[in-house]
Write a protein that holds these residues in place. Structure first.
Motif, PDB file in Angstrom:
ATOM      1  N   ALA A  74      17.810   2.951   0.166  1.00 31.45           N
ATOM      2  CA  ALA A  74      16.882   2.309  -0.763  1.00 31.45           C
ATOM      3  C   ALA A  74      16.977   0.795  -0.679  1.00 31.45           C
ATOM      4  N   SER A  75      18.190   0.279  -0.593  1.00 30.41           N
ATOM      5  CA  SER A  75      18.354  -1.178  -0.513  1.00 30.41           C
ATOM      6  C   SER A  75      17.793  -1.722   0.793  1.00 30.41           C
ATOM      7  N   GLU A  76      17.953  -0.971   1.888  1.00 25.53           N
ATOM      8  CA  GLU A  76      17.437  -1.418   3.174  1.00 25.53           C
ATOM      9  C   GLU A  76      15.903  -1.407   3.191  1.00 25.53           C
ATOM     10  N   ILE A  77      15.290  -0.391   2.590  1.00 23.20           N
ATOM     11  CA  ILE A  77      13.827  -0.311   2.584  1.00 23.20           C
ATOM     12  C   ILE A  77      13.245  -1.373   1.659  1.00 23.20           C
ATOM     13  N   ARG A  78      13.911  -1.653   0.548  1.00 26.63           N
ATOM     14  CA  ARG A  78      13.461  -2.751  -0.317  1.00 26.63           C
ATOM     15  C   ARG A  78      13.473  -4.064   0.445  1.00 26.63           C
TER      16      ARG A  78
ATOM     17  N   PRO B 138       0.791  -1.228   0.000  1.00 29.01           N
ATOM     18  CA  PRO B 138       0.000   0.000   0.000  1.00 29.01           C
ATOM     19  C   PRO B 138       0.817   1.269   0.000  1.00 29.01           C
ATOM     20  N   LEU B 139       2.132   1.176   0.181  1.00 28.11           N
ATOM     21  CA  LEU B 139       2.967   2.372   0.264  1.00 28.11           C
ATOM     22  C   LEU B 139       4.152   2.248  -0.683  1.00 28.11           C
ATOM     23  N   THR B 140       4.310   3.240  -1.541  1.00 28.54           N
ATOM     24  CA  THR B 140       5.466   3.321  -2.419  1.00 28.54           C
ATOM     25  C   THR B 140       6.404   4.403  -1.884  1.00 28.54           C
ATOM     26  N   VAL B 141       7.675   4.055  -1.756  1.00 28.13           N
ATOM     27  CA  VAL B 141       8.670   4.971  -1.195  1.00 28.13           C
ATOM     28  C   VAL B 141       9.577   5.485  -2.308  1.00 28.13           C
ATOM     29  N   THR B 142       9.765   6.791  -2.339  1.00 25.88           N
ATOM     30  CA  THR B 142      10.723   7.399  -3.258  1.00 25.88           C
ATOM     31  C   THR B 142      11.866   7.984  -2.444  1.00 25.88           C
ATOM     32  N   ILE B 143      13.079   7.549  -2.751  1.00 27.25           N
ATOM     33  CA  ILE B 143      14.280   8.108  -2.127  1.00 27.25           C
ATOM     34  C   ILE B 143      14.928   9.024  -3.154  1.00 27.25           C
ATOM     35  N   LEU B 144      15.066  10.292  -2.800  1.00 28.04           N
ATOM     36  CA  LEU B 144      15.533  11.306  -3.743  1.00 28.04           C
ATOM     37  C   LEU B 144      16.762  12.013  -3.179  1.00 28.04           C
TER      38      LEU B 144
ATOM     39  N   TYR C 141       9.082  -2.990   0.821  1.00 25.40           N
ATOM     40  CA  TYR C 141       8.382  -1.867   0.205  1.00 25.40           C
ATOM     41  C   TYR C 141       8.924  -1.600  -1.196  1.00 25.40           C
ATOM     42  N   PRO C 142       8.052  -1.250  -2.144  1.00 33.10           N
ATOM     43  CA  PRO C 142       8.541  -0.814  -3.453  1.00 33.10           C
ATOM     44  C   PRO C 142       9.277   0.517  -3.297  1.00 33.10           C
ATOM     45  N   VAL C 143      10.434   0.642  -3.914  1.00 33.71           N
ATOM     46  CA  VAL C 143      11.249   1.844  -3.770  1.00 33.71           C
ATOM     47  C   VAL C 143      11.657   2.365  -5.146  1.00 33.71           C
ATOM     48  N   GLU C 144      11.467   3.655  -5.355  1.00 32.60           N
ATOM     49  CA  GLU C 144      12.011   4.335  -6.525  1.00 32.60           C
ATOM     50  C   GLU C 144      13.182   5.189  -6.051  1.00 32.60           C
ATOM     51  N   LEU C 145      14.332   4.986  -6.650  1.00 31.43           N
ATOM     52  CA  LEU C 145      15.537   5.722  -6.273  1.00 31.43           C
ATOM     53  C   LEU C 145      15.871   6.723  -7.373  1.00 31.43           C
ATOM     54  N   ARG C 146      15.952   7.994  -6.981  1.00 31.02           N
ATOM     55  CA  ARG C 146      16.243   9.061  -7.945  1.00 31.02           C
ATOM     56  C   ARG C 146      17.373   9.941  -7.431  1.00 31.02           C
ATOM     57  N   HIS C 147      18.239  10.393  -8.348  1.00 30.98           N
ATOM     58  CA  HIS C 147      19.341  11.291  -8.007  1.00 30.98           C
ATOM     59  C   HIS C 147      19.157  12.566  -8.835  1.00 30.98           C
ATOM     60  N   ARG C 148      18.497  13.543  -8.256  1.00 33.09           N
ATOM     61  CA  ARG C 148      18.080  14.722  -9.016  1.00 33.09           C
ATOM     62  C   ARG C 148      19.226  15.461  -9.677  1.00 33.09           C
ATOM     63  N   ASP C 149      20.324  15.636  -8.960  1.00 31.35           N
ATOM     64  CA  ASP C 149      21.360  16.540  -9.454  1.00 31.35           C
ATOM     65  C   ASP C 149      22.510  15.842 -10.176  1.00 31.35           C
ATOM     66  N   ILE C 150      22.359  14.550 -10.441  1.00 31.62           N
ATOM     67  CA  ILE C 150      23.317  13.903 -11.343  1.00 31.62           C
ATOM     68  C   ILE C 150      22.593  13.235 -12.502  1.00 31.62           C
ATOM     69  N   GLU C 151      21.271  13.348 -12.549  1.00 33.05           N
ATOM     70  CA  GLU C 151      20.515  12.746 -13.665  1.00 33.05           C
ATOM     71  C   GLU C 151      20.365  13.765 -14.785  1.00 33.05           C
TER      72      GLU C 151
ATOM     73  N   TYR D 238       5.401   8.049  -0.217  1.00 35.46           N
ATOM     74  CA  TYR D 238       6.246   8.765   0.730  1.00 35.46           C
ATOM     75  C   TYR D 238       7.540   9.130   0.026  1.00 35.46           C
ATOM     76  N   VAL D 239       7.877  10.414   0.031  1.00 32.71           N
ATOM     77  CA  VAL D 239       9.092  10.893  -0.632  1.00 32.71           C
ATOM     78  C   VAL D 239      10.070  11.377   0.431  1.00 32.71           C
ATOM     79  N   LEU D 240      11.211  10.719   0.509  1.00 34.99           N
ATOM     80  CA  LEU D 240      12.272  11.084   1.437  1.00 34.99           C
ATOM     81  C   LEU D 240      13.416  11.689   0.638  1.00 34.99           C
ATOM     82  N   ALA D 241      13.679  12.965   0.853  1.00 37.29           N
ATOM     83  CA  ALA D 241      14.751  13.657   0.143  1.00 37.29           C
ATOM     84  C   ALA D 241      15.978  13.746   1.033  1.00 37.29           C
ATOM     85  N   ILE D 242      17.113  13.343   0.496  1.00 37.53           N
ATOM     86  CA  ILE D 242      18.371  13.339   1.239  1.00 37.53           C
ATOM     87  C   ILE D 242      19.326  14.297   0.543  1.00 37.53           C
ATOM     88  N   GLY D 243      19.761  15.344   1.262  1.00 36.55           N
ATOM     89  CA  GLY D 243      20.543  16.383   0.629  1.00 36.55           C
ATOM     90  C   GLY D 243      21.934  16.547   1.192  1.00 36.55           C
ATOM     91  N   CYS D 244      22.870  16.868   0.300  1.00 34.52           N
ATOM     92  CA  CYS D 244      24.198  17.332   0.700  1.00 34.52           C
ATOM     93  C   CYS D 244      24.445  18.642  -0.045  1.00 34.52           C
TER      94      CYS D 244
END
Length: 284
Positions: free
Chosen positions: A266-270, A163-169, A274-284, A245-251
């Motif tokens: 992302a690997s730990e939540i998988r 029921p919950l999809t997690v996005t790690i950004l 839970y289904p996990v979408e992994l995105r890297h905004r500033d290197i994609e 649920y979108v979790l944004a991790i910033g440096c």
């Protein structure tokens, strides 16, 4: 194919129930005439597995008689389709209050003069249907989250669907915080590979950068605590009815530390299921 027939009292919460079923990936059709249900089911079954879970909503306006509905449901079963009657109801006082709050008119009280009487007439009209229902949910005093949980338990609990999809950004603060984030984590306290000449032009997608970031005592303690936090939080979000649920991790630049931590998490939540979408905004 599984077909859930959603019916019940006007103002009891059928629309909220359907919204939840849509989030659970049911294909939902509202206010379908009873006589069309068998043809609709046949078309869905002929779609080659595209519509495995279907919900059809019909209220008192579309039901001339309960016997007509039962005939349609028998025809659906004859097609080999699993059918389920979900009846949504609420106390008369609750329904009257909801109509007053929304200023809508009850379908059996078009003049808006006697909502309690209309509720009583509808209860009598739908009594045979209620008696045949597979599941009755009374929404009196029920929160939306609790309603969603009841529906999940009834229709989805034994499935592999989550029921919950997690996005790690991952992102860089210098480029702005992602507006879609539910939670923002700042990992700029971790050792920065940018100042290592051999790693500066690489990213957290490279294994040596990943190892550099994660194999630090402070990183190990932080990721252990972060995984424990996710293990605690995610089931709470599911229970509340949250579907994404979108979790944004910033440096600083979004290329080294945030990417590495996002990959690890992302690997730990998988692994938690839970289904996990992994995105890297500033290197994609």
């Amino acid at each position: 194919m599984e077909l859930v027939f959603v019916t019940g009292l006007s103002g009891a919460g059928k629309s909220r129930a359907v919204n939840a079923l849509e989030d659970y990936e049911f294909y939902c059709v509202d206010n379908m005439p009873v006589s069309m249900i068998p043809t609709f089911a046949e078309l869905c079954m002929a779609a080659g597995g595209k519509y495995e879970r279907v919900a059809v909503v019909t209220d008192v306006r579309a039901i001339d008689s309960c016997s007509e509905l039962f005939t349609s449901l028998d025809a659906v079963k004859a097609l080999g389709c699993r059918s389920f009657i979900l009846f949504i109801e609420a106390g008369t006082e609750t329904i009257v209050r909801r109509y007053k709050e929304t200023r809508r008119r009850h379908p059996l009280d078009p003049e808006g003069q006697d909502v309690p009487g209309a509720v009583a007439r509808e209860q009598a009209l739908l009594a045979p249907l209620r008696d045949q229902a597979d599941l009755i949910i009374d929404t009196t005093g029920l929160t939306v989250a609790t309603l969603r949980q009841k529906l999940y338990n009834a229709f989805m609990k034994d499935s592999s669907w989550q029921p919950l999809t997690v996005t790690i950004l991952s992102f860089g603060f210098k480029n702005g915080i992602p507006i879609e984030a539910d939670t923002v984590l700042d990992v700029r306290f971790l050792p920065n590979p940018y100042y290592n000449p051999a790693l500066k032009k690489k990213t957290g997608l490279d294994q040596d950068v990943y190892d550099y970031v994660l194999n630090q005592p402070v990183s190990e303690e932080f990721t252990d605590r972060l995984v424990d936090l996710m293990r605690f939080l995610l089931p709470k979000y599911v229970a509340e009815g949250k579907t994404s649920y979108v979790l944004a991790i910033g440096c600083t630049g979004g290329r080294h530390r945030s990417v590495s931590v996002a990959r690890y998490l992302a690997s730990e939540i998988r692994a938690m299921g839970y289904p996990v979408e992994l995105r890297h905004r500033d290197i994609e």
